[in-house]
Structure formats: C-alpha cells, structure tokens
Design an enzyme around this catalytic site. Sequence first.
Site, PDB file in Angstrom:
ATOM      1  N   HIS A  62      64.170  22.689  48.262  1.00 37.47           N
ATOM      2  CA  HIS A  62      63.557  21.751  47.494  1.00 37.47           C
ATOM      3  C   HIS A  62      63.187  22.404  46.156  1.00 37.47           C
ATOM      4  O   HIS A  62      62.704  23.653  46.137  1.00 37.47           O
ATOM      5  CB  HIS A  62      62.315  21.082  48.211  1.00 37.47           C
ATOM      6  N   ASP A 122      59.055  26.683  54.560  1.00 34.65           N
ATOM      7  CA  ASP A 122      58.640  25.693  53.830  1.00 34.65           C
ATOM      8  C   ASP A 122      59.123  24.465  54.999  1.00 34.65           C
ATOM      9  O   ASP A 122      60.034  24.169  55.656  1.00 34.65           O
ATOM     10  CB  ASP A 122      59.699  25.248  52.736  1.00 34.65           C
ATOM     11  N   GLN A 128      59.614  19.144  56.301  1.00 27.64           N
ATOM     12  CA  GLN A 128      60.569  18.192  57.002  1.00 27.64           C
ATOM     13  C   GLN A 128      60.435  18.829  58.508  1.00 27.64           C
ATOM     14  O   GLN A 128      61.580  17.910  59.328  1.00 27.64           O
ATOM     15  CB  GLN A 128      62.125  18.204  56.349  1.00 27.64           C
ATOM     16  N   LYS A 152      53.847  13.487  55.293  1.00 29.38           N
ATOM     17  CA  LYS A 152      55.243  13.329  55.737  1.00 29.38           C
ATOM     18  C   LYS A 152      55.026  13.366  57.144  1.00 29.38           C
ATOM     19  O   LYS A 152      56.148  13.287  58.096  1.00 29.38           O
ATOM     20  CB  LYS A 152      56.095  14.436  55.234  1.00 29.38           C
ATOM     21  N   CYS A 191      65.128  16.102  44.433  1.00 28.24           N
ATOM     22  CA  CYS A 191      64.504  17.416  44.115  1.00 28.24           C
ATOM     23  C   CYS A 191      65.206  18.701  44.642  1.00 28.24           C
ATOM     24  O   CYS A 191      64.593  19.691  45.179  1.00 28.24           O
ATOM     25  CB  CYS A 191      63.077  17.458  44.534  1.00 28.24           C
TER      26      CYS A 191
HETATM   27  N1  PMP Z   1      59.907  20.860  50.614  1.00 29.20           N
HETATM   28  C1  PMP Z   1      60.561  19.930  51.230  1.00 29.20           C
HETATM   29  C2  PMP Z   1      61.774  20.411  52.065  1.00 29.20           C
HETATM   30  C3  PMP Z   1      60.292  18.748  51.080  1.00 29.20           C
HETATM   31  O1  PMP Z   1      61.058  17.678  51.474  1.00 29.20           O
HETATM   32  C4  PMP Z   1      59.140  18.299  50.006  1.00 29.20           C
HETATM   33  C5  PMP Z   1      58.898  16.672  49.877  1.00 29.20           C
HETATM   34  N2  PMP Z   1      60.073  15.968  49.575  1.00 29.20           N
HETATM   35  C6  PMP Z   1      58.514  19.270  49.545  1.00 29.20           C
HETATM   36  C7  PMP Z   1      58.786  20.660  49.932  1.00 29.20           C
HETATM   37  C8  PMP Z   1      57.382  18.824  48.609  1.00 29.20           C
HETATM   38  O2  PMP Z   1      56.402  18.363  49.373  1.00 29.20           O
HETATM   39  P1  PMP Z   1      54.867  17.674  48.711  1.00 29.20           P
HETATM   40  O3  PMP Z   1      55.668  16.730  47.666  1.00 29.20           O
HETATM   41  O4  PMP Z   1      54.326  16.889  49.804  1.00 29.20           O
HETATM   42  O5  PMP Z   1      54.109  18.813  48.038  1.00 29.20           O
END
Ligand code: PMP
Length: 404
Positions: free
Chosen positions: A122, A199, A202, A225, A363
């Site tokens: 991401h 990270d 997910q 999430k 993203c």
């Molecule tokens: N890493 C991953 C794999 C994600 O899916 C996301 C959110 N789409 C993020 C990081 C960022 O998370 P947040 O916007 O809650 O900071």
Amino acid sequence: MIDIQKIRQDFPILQREVYGKPLIYFDNAATTQKPRQVVESIVDEYYSVNANVHRGVHFLSQQATELHEGSREAVSKFINARSISEVVFTRGTTESINLLAFSFGEEFMQEGDEVIISTMEHHSNIVPWQLLAARKGIAIKVIPINAKGELLMDEYEKLFSERTKLVSVTHVSNVLGTVNPVKELIRIAHDHEVPVLIDGAQSVPHMQVDVQELDADFYAFSSHKMYGPTGIGVLYGKENWLDRLPPYQGGGEMIQHVSFERTTFNELPFKFEAGTPDYIGTTALAKALDYMTAIGLDKIAIYEHELTRYATERLKAIEGLRIYGEAEHKGSVISFLVGDIHHFDMGTLLDRLGIAVRTGHHCAQPLMQRFGIEGTVRASFAVYNTKEEVDVLTQGIERVSRMF
Ligand code: PMP
C-alpha cells in the site's frame, strides 16, 4: 457455526437502503461498519467518564485513564504482546509506519543503507520510505511477485546485502488478498540480523495474529478496519527495539522532565505518544476486540474463507471476468475486471444496485503497473456478509456486462 443474522442486527447501517435497494456493503478492506457495542461505548464514555487521561488526581480522570490503559492491555492480549509497553497507540497503520520510518531511520539508517519492501505494498508502506530516502539517501529494494500475486521468495533472499537495515512487508495484500508467508519472511530477515515491520492492516481484522509466534519486530494495524472507530491504530514493537528509538513527535505525555536546558523522555510506550491521546477511541477499540473475540477469531476466519471461496467460484463463472490475485493463501478480498469495462463504470453501476465496491488503484499504483492495469473493482468481505449478498453481486455484474 456463527449466527450471521444475529450479528447483522448489531450493525444498524446494514438495514439501510441505497437508491431504494438494500445496502450490500462489500468495501470492508477500506473500512468496516461498526456494531452498536462500539458506537454506544463512544457515547457512554463522552456522557459519563470524559476527562483527560494520565496525571489527573480527580475521579473522572482516573476512571478515564483506567479505561484507556485497560484498552492497551486488551490490545496487548489480542496480539499476544509480551507487555503493554510494546503497544503504542497511533492514528492508524499509516501513522504507525511513518513513526517507525522516522524513528528507525533517524537512529539506525545512514546514506546508502537499504530497506526491503514488496511490489504489493500500500502507498503507506512505500511513501514513508521514499521520504526517508529523500532525507537520508537510503535505497529501497522491492520483492517481485509472480502472476498469481505471490512473493518470489528466492528473489527476496537475494535482496539482502550488508546495507540492509529493515524489511517492511504487508501481511495481507489489500488488492490481491494474498496472505504472505510472514513467518518465513521474518525468519529469513533474522538470519541476516535484520528486523521486520509487518503491515497488518488487512490481517488483524480477519485472523488470529500472534506477534510472538511470528517473531515480528514491529507490527502495524488500524482500528477502523476491524469494527472499531476511526482515528486509532497501533504500532506494536519489541521493547528492546522501541527502547532504542528516538521519539517521533514532541509534546505533553511523552516527557519525563522538561527544562529549557535539557528534556528527558517518558518510559515506553508513552515516549511515542505526544499529546492527548484518543482515549475515547481506545475504549471503543477494546469493545471491537471484545466483539470479535466473542464471535471467535477462528470462526470469523473460517466463515470469511468460505464466503470468499464461494464468491470466487461465482465470479469466475461470469464470462470475461478476470480475477487479479490467485495466490494459494488468500484473505477475503477479490479484485477483478470484466472484459474491457472500465472499473469505474462497473463500480458506479453496481452502486445503483445498492452494492458498495471499491474501484481504482487501491493506493497500490506500483502493483497496478506490475499488472499493466489502471485499477480494478474490489469486493472485500467481513463477518456480516452473506452468500445471498454474493449472489446479488454476481447478478449485478452480469447485468452490467450485458449493458456493454
Ligand atoms: N496498509 C494496507 C495493506 C491497507 O489496506 C491500508 C488501508 N487501505 C493501509 C495500510 C492504511 O491504513 P490506514 O488508512 O488506516 O492508515
């Protein structure tokens, strides 16, 4: 067996209609909906316990502090940290990764040092390293993937050099759904004496994560999430690492003593928590953890796995539909395109049928480039979704396809 209809009753938003159709919410990888227990905790705390935490002598402040620190304890248990000192509250995964990139970069990285990430990251696990590269001249090495969306482990091993200082990889891809072999990734990095940040944005919402079992040095995730409120997240870090890192932000809470000549910093985890924390949010996050634990993490994983298997089978039967991400181990995310229908058109027309899916690059633009596409349509599932909803999605996609 879990009683999905009973679970759905806890989520009032699932009763609403969109364009006169029952809402089908398949955008859970972006954020999940919230159960009553979480929302009510926010209202209750504001109405009955609200006071700034830590250092307060008065009753309310002490009660609010107990709730806030109790939530840290709950998070610590949930991911099996060794102690509450290893649980730093942040605004979310993004802030957790930025915190680590800044602090770790300051202390342990020099010009020419390297960080290893992967093709499926991401943006929040790419850009903080690029900012560090601009500031300190570090290099970013990228683990390639195969056509199914799996990391090439042999190539990963080859990326290590004398200059490798950190590995930062996602546990589960938010686009492909790939569940990466993080335990193995960590073991290999440790063989090279390199620490690893995972990270977990997910993964934590969908499976039992045990940071000690994985031997992760750092682990980041977001409350929103996993049925919790927005604006709260966690950076887990092994105490011996966090102890050696400099603070990320300065202010109240993170200090021990301040004078104009010399300031000393607070103990862990407060050293990394400048300013008034979102103590209302942490209490609500603890309610979300209770909610998931009451259903059972194993049961959630089994249910979502079966739902994803069913959805994959149904979607694959649609003429012209291509799935991106066919790893052997997959989470509850399906990315797809149908024929030459633009992802945005598909998403917009499904929306008219009451079905919320996400479209675009999610993203993860470098990953889109890897597949030579601009974006996908993504359906992502949570514990309150049903096979009947998947059937409606399937019919919806078929209907949209016929229009083109
Ligand atoms: N890493 C991953 C794999 C994600 O899916 C996301 C959110 N789409 C993020 C990081 C960022 O998370 P947040 O916007 O809650 O900071």
